[in-house]
Design a protein around this motif. Structure first.
Motif, PDB file in Angstrom:
ATOM      1  N   ILE A  72      -9.972   8.766  40.103  1.00  0.00           N
ATOM      2  CA  ILE A  72     -11.570   9.502  40.373  1.00  0.00           C
ATOM      3  C   ILE A  72     -12.790   8.689  39.526  1.00  0.00           C
ATOM      4  O   ILE A  72     -12.486   8.516  38.444  1.00  0.00           O
ATOM      5  CB  ILE A  72     -11.734  10.978  39.847  1.00  0.00           C
ATOM      6  CG1 ILE A  72     -10.504  11.664  40.479  1.00  0.00           C
ATOM      7  CG2 ILE A  72     -12.980  11.383  40.128  1.00  0.00           C
ATOM      8  CD1 ILE A  72     -10.595  13.186  40.174  1.00  0.00           C
ATOM      9  N   VAL A  73     -13.670   8.229  40.366  1.00  0.00           N
ATOM     10  CA  VAL A  73     -14.780   7.426  39.605  1.00  0.00           C
ATOM     11  C   VAL A  73     -15.900   8.389  39.879  1.00  0.00           C
ATOM     12  O   VAL A  73     -16.429   8.794  40.958  1.00  0.00           O
ATOM     13  CB  VAL A  73     -15.108   6.138  40.332  1.00  0.00           C
ATOM     14  CG1 VAL A  73     -16.154   5.372  39.881  1.00  0.00           C
ATOM     15  CG2 VAL A  73     -13.744   5.099  40.500  1.00  0.00           C
ATOM     16  N   LYS A 100     -26.162  10.183  43.960  1.00  0.00           N
ATOM     17  CA  LYS A 100     -25.202  10.344  45.164  1.00  0.00           C
ATOM     18  C   LYS A 100     -25.294   8.745  45.880  1.00  0.00           C
ATOM     19  O   LYS A 100     -24.465   8.302  46.602  1.00  0.00           O
ATOM     20  CB  LYS A 100     -25.995  11.339  46.308  1.00  0.00           C
ATOM     21  CG  LYS A 100     -25.684  12.862  45.772  1.00  0.00           C
ATOM     22  CD  LYS A 100     -26.249  13.774  46.507  1.00  0.00           C
ATOM     23  CE  LYS A 100     -27.785  13.552  46.067  1.00  0.00           C
ATOM     24  NZ  LYS A 100     -28.589  15.192  46.597  1.00  0.00           N
ATOM     25  N   LYS A 101     -26.675   8.275  45.823  1.00  0.00           N
ATOM     26  CA  LYS A 101     -26.595   6.902  46.412  1.00  0.00           C
ATOM     27  C   LYS A 101     -25.641   5.641  45.702  1.00  0.00           C
ATOM     28  O   LYS A 101     -25.078   5.300  46.500  1.00  0.00           O
ATOM     29  CB  LYS A 101     -28.118   6.540  45.924  1.00  0.00           C
ATOM     30  CG  LYS A 101     -28.422   5.018  46.515  1.00  0.00           C
ATOM     31  CD  LYS A 101     -30.098   4.718  46.254  1.00  0.00           C
ATOM     32  CE  LYS A 101     -30.289   3.313  46.908  1.00  0.00           C
ATOM     33  NZ  LYS A 101     -29.675   2.278  46.124  1.00  0.00           N
ATOM     34  N   GLU A 102     -25.562   5.961  44.658  1.00  0.00           N
ATOM     35  CA  GLU A 102     -24.586   5.141  43.757  1.00  0.00           C
ATOM     36  C   GLU A 102     -23.236   5.562  44.241  1.00  0.00           C
ATOM     37  O   GLU A 102     -22.291   4.347  44.459  1.00  0.00           O
ATOM     38  CB  GLU A 102     -24.653   5.469  42.194  1.00  0.00           C
ATOM     39  CG  GLU A 102     -23.694   4.448  41.538  1.00  0.00           C
ATOM     40  CD  GLU A 102     -24.015   4.666  39.826  1.00  0.00           C
ATOM     41  OE1 GLU A 102     -22.988   3.993  39.275  1.00  0.00           O
ATOM     42  OE2 GLU A 102     -24.536   5.529  39.389  1.00  0.00           O
ATOM     43  N   ALA A 103     -22.706   6.543  44.345  1.00  0.00           N
ATOM     44  CA  ALA A 103     -21.690   7.037  44.864  1.00  0.00           C
ATOM     45  C   ALA A 103     -21.255   6.398  46.368  1.00  0.00           C
ATOM     46  O   ALA A 103     -20.059   5.842  46.517  1.00  0.00           O
ATOM     47  CB  ALA A 103     -21.304   8.607  44.913  1.00  0.00           C
ATOM     48  N   ASN A 104     -22.299   6.507  47.318  1.00  0.00           N
ATOM     49  CA  ASN A 104     -21.725   5.965  48.487  1.00  0.00           C
ATOM     50  C   ASN A 104     -21.772   4.657  48.478  1.00  0.00           C
ATOM     51  O   ASN A 104     -20.941   3.805  49.316  1.00  0.00           O
ATOM     52  CB  ASN A 104     -23.142   6.466  49.563  1.00  0.00           C
ATOM     53  CG  ASN A 104     -23.209   7.709  49.703  1.00  0.00           C
ATOM     54  OD1 ASN A 104     -22.280   8.493  50.038  1.00  0.00           O
ATOM     55  ND2 ASN A 104     -24.421   8.353  49.867  1.00  0.00           N
ATOM     56  N   LEU A 152     -11.322   8.503  44.732  1.00  0.00           N
ATOM     57  CA  LEU A 152     -12.399   9.332  44.951  1.00  0.00           C
ATOM     58  C   LEU A 152     -13.712   8.995  44.201  1.00  0.00           C
ATOM     59  O   LEU A 152     -13.536   9.007  43.067  1.00  0.00           O
ATOM     60  CB  LEU A 152     -12.044  10.771  44.709  1.00  0.00           C
ATOM     61  CG  LEU A 152     -13.005  11.760  45.111  1.00  0.00           C
ATOM     62  CD1 LEU A 152     -13.328  11.879  46.413  1.00  0.00           C
ATOM     63  CD2 LEU A 152     -12.583  12.974  44.602  1.00  0.00           C
ATOM     64  N   VAL A 153     -14.869   8.727  44.878  1.00  0.00           N
ATOM     65  CA  VAL A 153     -15.919   8.342  44.021  1.00  0.00           C
ATOM     66  C   VAL A 153     -16.941   9.557  44.273  1.00  0.00           C
ATOM     67  O   VAL A 153     -17.328   9.756  45.324  1.00  0.00           O
ATOM     68  CB  VAL A 153     -16.413   7.083  44.494  1.00  0.00           C
ATOM     69  CG1 VAL A 153     -17.955   6.657  43.850  1.00  0.00           C
ATOM     70  CG2 VAL A 153     -15.890   5.978  44.802  1.00  0.00           C
ATOM     71  N   ALA A 154     -17.320  10.086  43.077  1.00  0.00           N
ATOM     72  CA  ALA A 154     -17.691  11.303  43.085  1.00  0.00           C
ATOM     73  C   ALA A 154     -18.877  11.438  42.230  1.00  0.00           C
ATOM     74  O   ALA A 154     -19.036  10.679  41.053  1.00  0.00           O
ATOM     75  CB  ALA A 154     -16.881  12.635  42.914  1.00  0.00           C
ATOM     76  N   ALA A 163     -17.632  17.104  41.489  1.00  0.00           N
ATOM     77  CA  ALA A 163     -16.395  17.084  41.325  1.00  0.00           C
ATOM     78  C   ALA A 163     -16.014  17.416  39.799  1.00  0.00           C
ATOM     79  O   ALA A 163     -14.720  17.187  39.486  1.00  0.00           O
ATOM     80  CB  ALA A 163     -15.826  15.917  41.796  1.00  0.00           C
ATOM     81  N   ALA A 164     -16.974  17.663  38.873  1.00  0.00           N
ATOM     82  CA  ALA A 164     -16.647  17.596  37.674  1.00  0.00           C
ATOM     83  C   ALA A 164     -16.160  18.684  36.877  1.00  0.00           C
ATOM     84  O   ALA A 164     -15.315  18.719  36.071  1.00  0.00           O
ATOM     85  CB  ALA A 164     -17.933  17.141  36.764  1.00  0.00           C
TER      86      ALA A 164
END
Length: 212
Positions: A138-139, A144-148, A187-189, A193-194
């Motif tokens: 999990i990252v 949200k932009k960075e996750a995408n 999974l990049v969140a 998801a914390a």
């Protein structure tokens, strides 16, 4: 609920709706559990929680339900909540003690310094070294932009999907199910998801920037 139930799990808003519509009777409740009470009240649910508890509790009564508050952090106002909703002889169980934080002794912690432009490549290497091609990772990203962007970055060789607040709830559930089942490994969140997720056998957790 019409036939009677032993345990009810719900959000404050939904439980309050059932109370107002006459579909829920809390007069015989014996135990009340508030999970993640710090987040619940900090996010503005305090009024709804009080409306619910007011139905189940009687002032200065010894027959009030047993109340249990669970909190990952304990700012001073959490103790104020405890005094308000719990009996004067309530017990406090602190798993951290005087330390500001406590990490599991079985988890290895590493800090890697790099330029922001190299972050995706470094994270890709870290995943490859510490999780491999079969382990789950999990990252966590700040935005949200960075996750995408990170989920689509070619530096991450494993199958990868993103999870954040702009993704519809139904798709989030599909994504989490796929991650649990091993359909994809990374999974990049964001912090969506914390808390509150139970995902077993995660080999590696990466924070793309220092926690604040």
């Amino acid at each position: 609920m019409r036939s009677g139930i032993d345990i009810l799990v719900g959000t404050p808003g939904r439980i309050k709706d059932h109370l107002q519509n006459g579909k829920l009777d809390l007069s015989k409740v014996k135990h009340v559990v508030l999970d993640e009470v710090d987040q619940m009240l900090d996010m503005g649910f305090a009024e709804q929680v009080e409306d619910i508890l007011r139905v189940a509790y009687k002032k200065d009564s010894e027959d009030n339900p047993q109340t249990l508050l669970f909190s990952a952090t304990c700012p001073h106002w959490v103790y104020d909540v405890a005094k308000k909703y719990m009996k004067s002889r309530y017990e406090q169980i602190d798993l951290i003690g005087k330390r500001t934080q406590k990490a599991a002794t079985t988890v290895e912690h590493l800090a890697i310094e790099c330029h922001w432009s190299q972050r995706a490549a470094v994270i890709g290497d870290v995943i490859q070294v510490y999780s491999g091609s079969h382990g789950r990772t999990i990252v966590f990203c700040e935005t949200k932009k960075e996750a995408n962007e990170l989920a689509l970055n070619a530096s991450i060789k494993q199958d990868c999907q993103s999870l954040h607040g702009d993704i519809p709830q139904k798709q989030r559930e599909i994504t989490l199910k796929g991650f649990r089942n091993g359909t994809f490994k990374v999974l990049v969140a964001t912090n969506v998801a914390a808390r509150g997720l139970d995902i077993p056998e995660v080999d590696l957790v990466v924070q793309s920037s220092p926690p604040k």
